[in-house]
Write a protein that holds these residues in place. Structure first.
Motif, PDB file in Angstrom:
ATOM      1  N   TYR A 297      14.214  33.178  27.636  1.00  0.00           N
ATOM      2  CA  TYR A 297      13.765  32.630  28.913  1.00  0.00           C
ATOM      3  C   TYR A 297      12.213  32.298  28.828  1.00  0.00           C
ATOM      4  CZ  TYR A 297      18.238  33.064  30.314  1.00  0.00           C
ATOM      5  OH  TYR A 297      20.039  31.911  31.167  1.00  0.00           O
ATOM      6  N   SER A 298      11.723  33.033  28.366  1.00  0.00           N
ATOM      7  CA  SER A 298      10.226  33.500  28.824  1.00  0.00           C
ATOM      8  C   SER A 298       9.315  32.339  27.848  1.00  0.00           C
ATOM      9  CB  SER A 298       9.519  34.703  28.650  1.00  0.00           C
ATOM     10  OG  SER A 298      10.186  36.030  29.207  1.00  0.00           O
ATOM     11  N   ALA A 299       9.889  32.029  26.748  1.00  0.00           N
ATOM     12  CA  ALA A 299       9.031  31.164  25.633  1.00  0.00           C
ATOM     13  C   ALA A 299       9.559  29.642  26.224  1.00  0.00           C
ATOM     14  CB  ALA A 299       9.846  31.331  24.334  1.00  0.00           C
ATOM     15  N   VAL A 300      11.241  29.783  26.754  1.00  0.00           N
ATOM     16  CA  VAL A 300      10.938  28.152  26.632  1.00  0.00           C
ATOM     17  C   VAL A 300      10.639  28.024  28.647  1.00  0.00           C
ATOM     18  CG1 VAL A 300      12.528  26.797  28.103  1.00  0.00           C
ATOM     19  CG2 VAL A 300      13.319  28.151  25.827  1.00  0.00           C
ATOM     20  N   TYR A 301      10.278  29.345  29.623  1.00  0.00           N
ATOM     21  CA  TYR A 301       9.203  28.538  30.681  1.00  0.00           C
ATOM     22  C   TYR A 301       8.307  28.347  30.501  1.00  0.00           C
ATOM     23  CZ  TYR A 301       7.821  29.669  35.389  1.00  0.00           C
ATOM     24  OH  TYR A 301       7.321  29.598  36.487  1.00  0.00           O
ATOM     25  N   GLY A 302       7.861  28.598  29.397  1.00  0.00           N
ATOM     26  CA  GLY A 302       6.619  28.428  28.992  1.00  0.00           C
ATOM     27  C   GLY A 302       5.978  27.538  28.521  1.00  0.00           C
ATOM     28  N   GLY A 303       7.033  26.782  27.995  1.00  0.00           N
ATOM     29  CA  GLY A 303       6.870  25.207  26.902  1.00  0.00           C
ATOM     30  C   GLY A 303       6.627  25.904  25.927  1.00  0.00           C
ATOM     31  N   HIS A 304       6.569  27.153  24.757  1.00  0.00           N
ATOM     32  CA  HIS A 304       6.554  27.038  23.868  1.00  0.00           C
ATOM     33  C   HIS A 304       7.456  27.070  22.752  1.00  0.00           C
ATOM     34  CE1 HIS A 304       2.616  27.716  25.927  1.00  0.00           C
ATOM     35  NE2 HIS A 304       2.397  28.782  26.550  1.00  0.00           N
ATOM     36  N   ARG A 305       7.786  25.744  21.928  1.00  0.00           N
ATOM     37  CA  ARG A 305       8.441  25.659  21.192  1.00  0.00           C
ATOM     38  C   ARG A 305       7.978  26.818  20.046  1.00  0.00           C
ATOM     39  NH1 ARG A 305      10.732  22.681  16.873  1.00  0.00           N
ATOM     40  NH2 ARG A 305      12.206  21.768  16.778  1.00  0.00           N
ATOM     41  N   GLN A 306       6.952  26.254  19.387  1.00  0.00           N
ATOM     42  CA  GLN A 306       7.240  27.529  18.167  1.00  0.00           C
ATOM     43  C   GLN A 306       7.479  28.941  18.787  1.00  0.00           C
ATOM     44  OE1 GLN A 306       2.648  26.590  17.539  1.00  0.00           O
ATOM     45  NE2 GLN A 306       3.677  26.029  15.156  1.00  0.00           N
ATOM     46  N   SER A 330      20.914  30.863  30.884  1.00  0.00           N
ATOM     47  CA  SER A 330      21.365  30.237  30.100  1.00  0.00           C
ATOM     48  C   SER A 330      19.531  29.847  29.987  1.00  0.00           C
ATOM     49  CB  SER A 330      22.162  29.778  29.224  1.00  0.00           C
ATOM     50  OG  SER A 330      22.033  27.815  29.504  1.00  0.00           O
ATOM     51  N   PRO A 331      19.532  29.758  28.915  1.00  0.00           N
ATOM     52  CA  PRO A 331      17.418  29.473  28.184  1.00  0.00           C
ATOM     53  C   PRO A 331      17.947  27.795  28.685  1.00  0.00           C
ATOM     54  CG  PRO A 331      18.174  31.050  26.870  1.00  0.00           C
ATOM     55  CD  PRO A 331      19.520  31.541  27.992  1.00  0.00           C
ATOM     56  N   MET A 332      18.779  27.531  28.185  1.00  0.00           N
ATOM     57  CA  MET A 332      19.325  25.235  27.702  1.00  0.00           C
ATOM     58  C   MET A 332      19.343  25.152  29.050  1.00  0.00           C
ATOM     59  SD  MET A 332      20.194  22.947  26.127  1.00  0.00           S
ATOM     60  CE  MET A 332      20.395  23.389  25.235  1.00  0.00           C
ATOM     61  N   CYS A 333      19.462  26.363  30.275  1.00  0.00           N
ATOM     62  CA  CYS A 333      19.173  25.614  32.104  1.00  0.00           C
ATOM     63  C   CYS A 333      18.163  25.781  32.352  1.00  0.00           C
ATOM     64  CB  CYS A 333      20.695  26.344  32.215  1.00  0.00           C
ATOM     65  SG  CYS A 333      20.549  26.147  34.562  1.00  0.00           S
ATOM     66  N   MET A 334      17.101  26.753  31.704  1.00  0.00           N
ATOM     67  CA  MET A 334      15.643  26.545  31.522  1.00  0.00           C
ATOM     68  C   MET A 334      15.191  25.793  31.138  1.00  0.00           C
ATOM     69  SD  MET A 334      13.210  29.137  31.230  1.00  0.00           S
ATOM     70  CE  MET A 334      13.381  30.343  32.831  1.00  0.00           C
ATOM     71  N   ALA A 335      15.133  25.355  30.421  1.00  0.00           N
ATOM     72  CA  ALA A 335      14.812  24.098  29.549  1.00  0.00           C
ATOM     73  C   ALA A 335      14.987  22.504  30.426  1.00  0.00           C
ATOM     74  CB  ALA A 335      15.201  23.665  28.455  1.00  0.00           C
ATOM     75  N   ILE A 336      16.482  22.262  30.548  1.00  0.00           N
ATOM     76  CA  ILE A 336      15.899  21.425  31.665  1.00  0.00           C
ATOM     77  C   ILE A 336      15.684  21.328  33.617  1.00  0.00           C
ATOM     78  CG2 ILE A 336      17.994  20.242  33.345  1.00  0.00           C
ATOM     79  CD1 ILE A 336      19.967  21.233  31.464  1.00  0.00           C
ATOM     80  N   GLN A 337      15.464  22.842  33.787  1.00  0.00           N
ATOM     81  CA  GLN A 337      14.797  22.859  35.229  1.00  0.00           C
ATOM     82  C   GLN A 337      13.224  22.811  34.902  1.00  0.00           C
ATOM     83  OE1 GLN A 337      15.504  26.289  36.769  1.00  0.00           O
ATOM     84  NE2 GLN A 337      18.381  26.410  37.029  1.00  0.00           N
ATOM     85  N   ARG A 338      12.831  22.505  33.773  1.00  0.00           N
ATOM     86  CA  ARG A 338      11.607  23.040  33.733  1.00  0.00           C
ATOM     87  C   ARG A 338      10.799  21.855  32.830  1.00  0.00           C
ATOM     88  NH1 ARG A 338       8.125  26.750  35.875  1.00  0.00           N
ATOM     89  NH2 ARG A 338       6.643  26.708  34.409  1.00  0.00           N
ATOM     90  N   GLY A 339      12.155  21.040  32.460  1.00  0.00           N
ATOM     91  CA  GLY A 339      11.166  19.721  32.037  1.00  0.00           C
ATOM     92  C   GLY A 339      10.736  19.474  30.619  1.00  0.00           C
ATOM     93  N   HIS A 340      11.294  20.408  30.262  1.00  0.00           N
ATOM     94  CA  HIS A 340      11.353  21.088  28.020  1.00  0.00           C
ATOM     95  C   HIS A 340      12.162  20.384  27.414  1.00  0.00           C
ATOM     96  CE1 HIS A 340       7.791  23.285  30.225  1.00  0.00           C
ATOM     97  NE2 HIS A 340       8.827  23.892  30.114  1.00  0.00           N
ATOM     98  N   SER A 341      12.477  19.631  27.423  1.00  0.00           N
ATOM     99  CA  SER A 341      13.315  18.556  27.149  1.00  0.00           C
ATOM    100  C   SER A 341      13.720  18.600  25.822  1.00  0.00           C
ATOM    101  CB  SER A 341      13.704  16.913  27.615  1.00  0.00           C
ATOM    102  OG  SER A 341      14.033  16.986  27.939  1.00  0.00           O
TER     103      SER A 341
END
Length: 537
Positions: A297-306, A330-341
């Motif tokens: 979750y934290s990595a997705v929130y920060g937008g850090h793909r690596q 889920s982390p996918m839900c966060m990716a959508i919310q944060r715009g990190h497609s």
């Protein structure tokens, strides 16, 4: 009638001591360090205690200008003992100013004369703190010689001189303070120790020194943050490695909610090397444990793909657990919310299972490229009560970005055709949906509803809806009903069918799309992920 009069009393005043910059002649001489002029002025009878517009007297000017001879003369010429204790409007004594300037001789004259080494400014700053801040070891030694107190707060933030020395990386000053009994675990107003300061600002030498002196490696601030947590957050790799090697606990929770660990900080801030180190020592209960939060979750929130890929390849689950803290399923839900497609294909690659819920979330956040990408990845289509959320989205002006793709993927539009939906959308949407049906074989209820809608509202159906569907259209419906939904979503599969190219296009509703001004977008390949990400940012 009573009349009031203003009485003006004229008092003779001596303005010879005040100038345009509000500093007296004695003050000017002290500021310049002009001992000869100062002696003449004092011998002449000029006052030594005339303040300027800052409350500065000549004794302050001499102390701050490192004019030791002038300062000594002013001390001897003082009208009273109170002169030595006089302060500026900010509460600074001459000793404060001399310590700030790092003037050893001035400090020595003042201390010999009886200046208080523990005096406080308006913001409760001590001369010792200012001496450490100035970096002058000789002044620090002098103040300690005159019994300056080393413990307790020495500034408005509650910092001790040891905090400041740690921030500056001055292990020599830290050694002096420790020799005089300073508490190595002293805390400021936020519960932060000097060791924490060293970890926060990447002061490796200070950190190493304090650890060698036995400072607590697992100390926690009032918000429960630890030195390892703050070093991970700020990306100080050497400090994080040193802390870990000297006993820092990577599983010590670092906030009151009891879920955040150093690994979360490293993941959120994109500190890859620190994350790699912490993955080997952090317990995996945070991976999927109840009431925990996965670092994914934290990595997705920060937008850090690596960082996301590091965690997933290291065994952390792409599904994780529901996260009320972030309001995410889920982390996918966060990716959508944060715009990190760009995170979506990575999560899918490591086994994330899509559901129609994620199509709905894409619509809620207007992430249409990702919506189409999910369809291309065979995301299950909505059905039953799940359709209610999609009906609500049909009333907005962006239906062309998603509804055609849902229908092309095989969604039966007839469940949409109820009274609430028909009345909530515009004519174009209703007409478009009907193109995916045999409009002459609709249920009696739907036919009645459409007839009533045309009669009492402004809906104008397309003219060809009054006629029987063409044989080509019926064949199109039949062929599509025989194909699986994953086949309908693939333009490549349709193009391989043994049909003329024009019929392949017809099977994919190219005529209807063209009529409604819809240019079909293909987001089925990872080559388009950069475009997906840009479109959603």
């Amino acid at each position: 009638m009573c009349r009031c009069f203003r009485v003006i009393v004229q008092v003779e005043m001596d303005f010879s001591e005040a100038y345009t910059d509000r500093c007296s002649t004695v003050g000017h001489a002290a500021r310049r360090g002009d001992i000869k002029s100062l002696r003449k002025l004092i011998k002449k009878g000029s006052s030594v205690d005339v303040p300027d517009n800052r409350g500065w007297m000549p004794i302050h000017e001499a102390a701050f200008s490192d004019a030791a001879q002038c300062l000594q003369l002013l001390i001897h010429s003082a009208p009273s003992k109170a002169y030595l204790k006089s302060k500026t409007f900010e509460g600074e004594s001459a000793l404060h100013l001399a310590a700030k300037r790092g003037s050893v001789r001035c400090c020595e004259f003042l201390l010999r004369a009886g200046a208080d080494p523990n005096d406080l400014t308006n913001d409760v700053t001590t001369p010792l703190f200012l001496a450490v801040e100035s970096g002058c070891e000789a002044v620090v030694k002098l103040l300690l010689k005159y019994k300056a107190n080393v413990n307790g707060p020495h500034s408005c933030s509650g910092w001790n001189p040891l905090h400041q020395a740690s921030l500056m990386g001055r292990t020599d000053l830290m050694q002096l303070l420790l020799e005089k009994g300073v508490d190595k675990e002293c805390k400021d107003d936020f519960g932060i120790t000097p060791l924490f300061i060293a970890a926060q600002y990447g002061k490796y030498e200070s950190l190493h020194f304090l650890l060698s002196c036995g400072a607590d490696v697992n100390c926690q601030a009032k918000d429960k943050a630890t030195p390892l947590f703050i070093a991970a957050q700020e990306g100080h790799e050497k400090c994080a490695e040193l802390l870990q090697s000297t006993g820092a606990d990577p599983n010590l929770y670092c906030n009151d909610d009891g879920w955040q660990l150093p690994i979360h900080a490293a993941a959120q801030m994109g500190r890859r090397k620190i994350l790699e180190m912490l993955m080997t020592v952090t317990g995996r209960i945070c991976n999927t444990g109840k009431d925990q939060v996965s670092p994914v979750y934290s990595a997705v929130y920060g937008g850090h793909r690596q960082c996301v890929e590091m965690l997933l390849s290291g065994g952390f689950s792409p599904e994780a657990q529901e996260c009320p803290v972030f309001g995410c399923k889920s982390p996918m839900c966060m990716a959508i919310q944060r715009g990190h497609s760009v995170m979506a294909p990575l999560l899918l690659q490591y086994g994330f299972q899509l559901s129609s819920f994620y199509l709905q979330r894409c619509l809620e956040y207007s992430n249409f490229p990702l919506f189409r990408y999910f369809l291309s990845q065979y995301c299950p289509l909505p059905s039953g009560n799940e359709l209610d959320a999609f009906k609500l989205q049909s009333s907005n002006s962006h239906y062309k970005e998603w509804l055609p793709y849902l229908l092309l993927a095989g969604l039966d539009p007839t469940p949409l055709l109820d009274v609430t939906w028909i009345r909530s959308v515009n004519n174009e949407v209703v007409n478009f949906a009907l193109e995916f049906t045999n409009w002459k074989r609709l249920s009696a209820d739907v036919e009645m509803l459409l007839s009533t809608h045309a009669e009492h509202f402004t809906w104008i159906p397309h003219k060809h809806f009054a006629s029987l569907p063409s044989l080509m259209h019926l064949c199109r419906l039949k062929i599509r009903s025989l194909l699986k939904t994953e086949h309908l979503r693939s333009t490549k599969y349709i193009s391989r069918l043994p049909l003329p190219a024009c019929l392949q296009d017809y099977l994919q509703y190219s005529d209807v799309l063209h009529h409604h001004g819809i240019a079909r977008k293909d987001d089925s390949h990872e080559d388009n992920l950069e475009n997906i990400s840009q479109a959603s940012d």
